[in-house]
Design a protein around this motif. Structure first.
Motif, PDB file in Angstrom:
ATOM      1  N   LYS A 310      24.314 -31.375  22.396  1.00  0.00           N
ATOM      2  CA  LYS A 310      23.821 -30.092  21.865  1.00  0.00           C
ATOM      3  C   LYS A 310      22.319 -30.153  21.639  1.00  0.00           C
ATOM      4  N   LEU A 311      21.871 -31.312  21.124  1.00  0.00           N
ATOM      5  CA  LEU A 311      20.441 -31.463  20.823  1.00  0.00           C
ATOM      6  C   LEU A 311      19.607 -31.414  22.098  1.00  0.00           C
ATOM      7  N   LEU A 312      20.103 -32.058  23.157  1.00  0.00           N
ATOM      8  CA  LEU A 312      19.370 -32.030  24.436  1.00  0.00           C
ATOM      9  C   LEU A 312      19.296 -30.607  24.983  1.00  0.00           C
ATOM     10  N   ALA A 313      20.408 -29.884  24.873  1.00  0.00           N
ATOM     11  CA  ALA A 313      20.427 -28.493  25.356  1.00  0.00           C
ATOM     12  C   ALA A 313      19.467 -27.638  24.534  1.00  0.00           C
ATOM     13  N   LEU A 314      19.455 -27.855  23.222  1.00  0.00           N
ATOM     14  CA  LEU A 314      18.569 -27.091  22.336  1.00  0.00           C
ATOM     15  C   LEU A 314      17.100 -27.387  22.654  1.00  0.00           C
ATOM     16  N   ALA A 315      16.814 -28.659  22.934  1.00  0.00           N
ATOM     17  CA  ALA A 315      15.424 -29.070  23.200  1.00  0.00           C
ATOM     18  C   ALA A 315      14.852 -28.358  24.429  1.00  0.00           C
ATOM     19  N   ASP A 316      15.736 -27.973  25.359  1.00  0.00           N
ATOM     20  CA  ASP A 316      15.259 -27.248  26.553  1.00  0.00           C
ATOM     21  C   ASP A 316      14.692 -25.879  26.190  1.00  0.00           C
ATOM     22  N   THR A 317      15.080 -25.363  25.023  1.00  0.00           N
ATOM     23  CA  THR A 317      14.593 -24.039  24.626  1.00  0.00           C
ATOM     24  C   THR A 317      13.361 -24.151  23.703  1.00  0.00           C
ATOM     25  N   LEU A 318      12.962 -25.395  23.363  1.00  0.00           N
ATOM     26  CA  LEU A 318      11.845 -25.589  22.427  1.00  0.00           C
ATOM     27  C   LEU A 318      10.605 -26.109  23.136  1.00  0.00           C
ATOM     28  N   LYS A 319       9.449 -25.883  22.503  1.00  0.00           N
ATOM     29  CA  LYS A 319       8.217 -26.493  23.020  1.00  0.00           C
ATOM     30  C   LYS A 319       7.320 -26.889  21.841  1.00  0.00           C
ATOM     31  N   THR A 320       6.384 -27.773  22.124  1.00  0.00           N
ATOM     32  CA  THR A 320       5.472 -28.250  21.078  1.00  0.00           C
ATOM     33  C   THR A 320       4.747 -27.055  20.443  1.00  0.00           C
ATOM     34  N   GLY A 321       4.632 -27.074  19.133  1.00  0.00           N
ATOM     35  CA  GLY A 321       3.942 -25.985  18.414  1.00  0.00           C
ATOM     36  C   GLY A 321       4.882 -24.908  17.896  1.00  0.00           C
ATOM     37  N   ASP A 322       6.148 -24.918  18.378  1.00  0.00           N
ATOM     38  CA  ASP A 322       7.136 -23.942  17.883  1.00  0.00           C
ATOM     39  C   ASP A 322       7.409 -24.171  16.392  1.00  0.00           C
ATOM     40  N   HIS A 323       7.774 -23.087  15.702  1.00  0.00           N
ATOM     41  CA  HIS A 323       8.101 -23.188  14.271  1.00  0.00           C
ATOM     42  C   HIS A 323       9.610 -23.292  14.081  1.00  0.00           C
ATOM     43  N   LEU A 324       9.992 -24.069  13.092  1.00  0.00           N
ATOM     44  CA  LEU A 324      11.412 -24.239  12.754  1.00  0.00           C
ATOM     45  C   LEU A 324      11.568 -24.102  11.252  1.00  0.00           C
ATOM     46  N   GLN A 325      12.758 -23.748  10.817  1.00  0.00           N
ATOM     47  CA  GLN A 325      13.018 -23.708   9.373  1.00  0.00           C
ATOM     48  C   GLN A 325      13.915 -24.879   8.981  1.00  0.00           C
ATOM     49  N   VAL A 326      13.486 -25.602   7.938  1.00  0.00           N
ATOM     50  CA  VAL A 326      14.344 -26.656   7.376  1.00  0.00           C
ATOM     51  C   VAL A 326      14.967 -26.067   6.115  1.00  0.00           C
TER      52      VAL A 326
END
Length: 430
Positions: A310-326
């Motif tokens: 799941k994490l690998l699949a999710l990483a395909d939709t992300l790029k450096t500089g993107d914002h995330l909520q913890v």
């Protein structure tokens, strides 16, 4: 002199103190390990985990962190005191959900080559692990397979083939076509002619073959029907290890993700098996090889539990500089573990590597030190130490521990000829 003292103390009729450059050295290794375990004090440590909607990430100290180079740390991913971990959680949680930025996404392809072939030490270690049998019993079984002309000479230190054998290897393979458990792999190897370049691989090296090359199946199957269940299992192990060297490397996709909140960093990683390669010959599937890949020690290190696919699949939709909520932070408590006791198999490997227990396959191949004892004598030495009451072997687990008598002999030697307890001296004599 010392035998009388020991027999009086242990209320025995008589005690003979036997010493030898190999057996005393092995006794020393077991006693020292046992004393390390007894003296071990459990140290708790506290990790901080950040939870996003899709995955957990673990805090680790980086140069810009306010905890960098401070005495509060346990390794680089935890704290010695819970108060400090709580302090970090309070800091990161203000406000919640915390705004994080993806600092780094690193994808890599990794490969894992088939292991080298079996020598005696290696198969003794593998049989102790898989079948819980002693090195002595393993040698007996492989010797019987050799006498039935099913495998090559067992008392060997080499884990490779000579170039002369490599040139003729197709003969072994053609004969193995009728061996049912691995039939489909043998047919694939023969169809693809993947044996033709064996002489140019790491599995062939004349400089590493002394008297005998590695243990491989001869291909003769006439005696196959006469084997006991244990002999069949050991034979299959040798065949599978042999066939695996003709298969490609296993391929993994790895991912490392670093997210930053203020000057603190959270890490998560994933490793997914993409292509089985030689692991298929070893009887693995994508599912069970994956479980093995996330072995327990590594799972301890990585406190954040993530479904790697799941994490690998999710990483395909992300790029450096993107914002995330913890969305939350939690403290995970762990504790240090004592060293492991030797098993009969790991002791054979430690003897082969002059007292160093090197679990890593490739590293072991690089350290070509003289061992303690020879491949033909190591099992017998361990058996003797058990027979004369210096060591104890648990037959179910194959774990070795010292007896009181053995510890007293260790003390005698430590006071009189301490050099005998040092694997380096014994290896240098060897």
């Amino acid at each position: 002199k010392y035998g009388r003292n020991i027999s009086n103390y242990l209320k025995m009729d008589r005690a003979v103190v036997s010493v030898g450059r190999v057996m005393t050295c092995v006794l020393g290794m077991v006693v020292r390990r046992e004393r390390e375990i007894r003296a071990f004090v459990k140290t708790p440590f506290f990790k901080v985990i950040g939870k996003t909607a899709n995955f957990d990430a673990e805090w680790r100290v980086c140069e810009q962190s306010k905890y960098y180079n401070t005495p509060y740390l346990y390794k680089d991913n935890g704290f010695v005191d819970k108060e400090k971990a709580q302090e970090l959680v309070t800091f990161l949680s203000d406000p919640l959900p915390a705004q994080a930025v993806i600092e780094k996404i690193e994808r890599k392809k990794e490969t894992k080559n088939p292991p080298l072939l079996f020598n005696l030490a290696e198969i003794q270690n593998e049989c102790a692990k898989q079948f819980k049998i002693s090195p002595d019993e393993t040698l007996k079984v492989v010797q019987e397979l050799y006498e039935k002309k099913l495998v090559t000479y067992p008392r060997t230190d080499a884990r490779v083939l000579s170039s002369a054998v490599a040139r003729e290897i197709s003969k072994n393979l053609y004969k193995l076509r009728d061996y049912t458990p691995t039939q489909k792999f043998t047919q694939t190897i023969l169809q693809n002619k993947s044996y033709t370049h064996l002489a140019n691989t790491q599995y062939t090296d004349d400089s590493k073959v002394t008297d005998h090359y590695a243990i491989i199946p001869t291909g003769q199957l006439t005696e196959l029907g006469t084997l006991s269940p244990l002999q069949q299992k050991v034979y299959e192990l040798i065949v599978r290890r042999f066939l695996s060297i003709f298969y490609p490397a296993a391929e993994y996709q790895t991912l490392k993700l670093v997210i930053q909140i203020d000057k603190e960093s959270l890490f998560t990683s994933a490793k997914v098996l993409k292509s089985l390669g030689f692991l298929e010959v070893m009887g693995k599937t994508l599912e069970n090889a994956e479980d093995e890949n996330n072995d327990t020690d590594k799972a301890e290190e990585q406190a954040s539990k993530v479904d790697p696919r799941k994490l690998l699949a999710l990483a395909d939709t992300l790029k450096t500089g993107d914002h995330l909520q913890v969305n939350a932070f939690q403290i995970k408590e762990g504790a240090t573990k004592p060293p492991k006791r030797y098993t009969s198999g790991s002791m054979i490997l430690a003897m082969e590597n002059a007292g160093q227990l090197i679990e890593d396959e490739e590293l072991r191949a690089q350290i070509k030190g003289s061992g303690i004892g020879t491949s033909a004598t190591r099992a017998e030495i361990i058996k003797k130490l058990i027979r004369i009451g210096y060591l104890n072997l648990n037959n179910k687990t194959q774990v070795i521990t010292p007896e009181r008598f053995g510890e007293m002999v260790y003390e005698v030697v430590a006071m009189t000829v301490p050099a005998l307890l040092n694997p380096k001296m014994t290896a240098s004599w060897e």
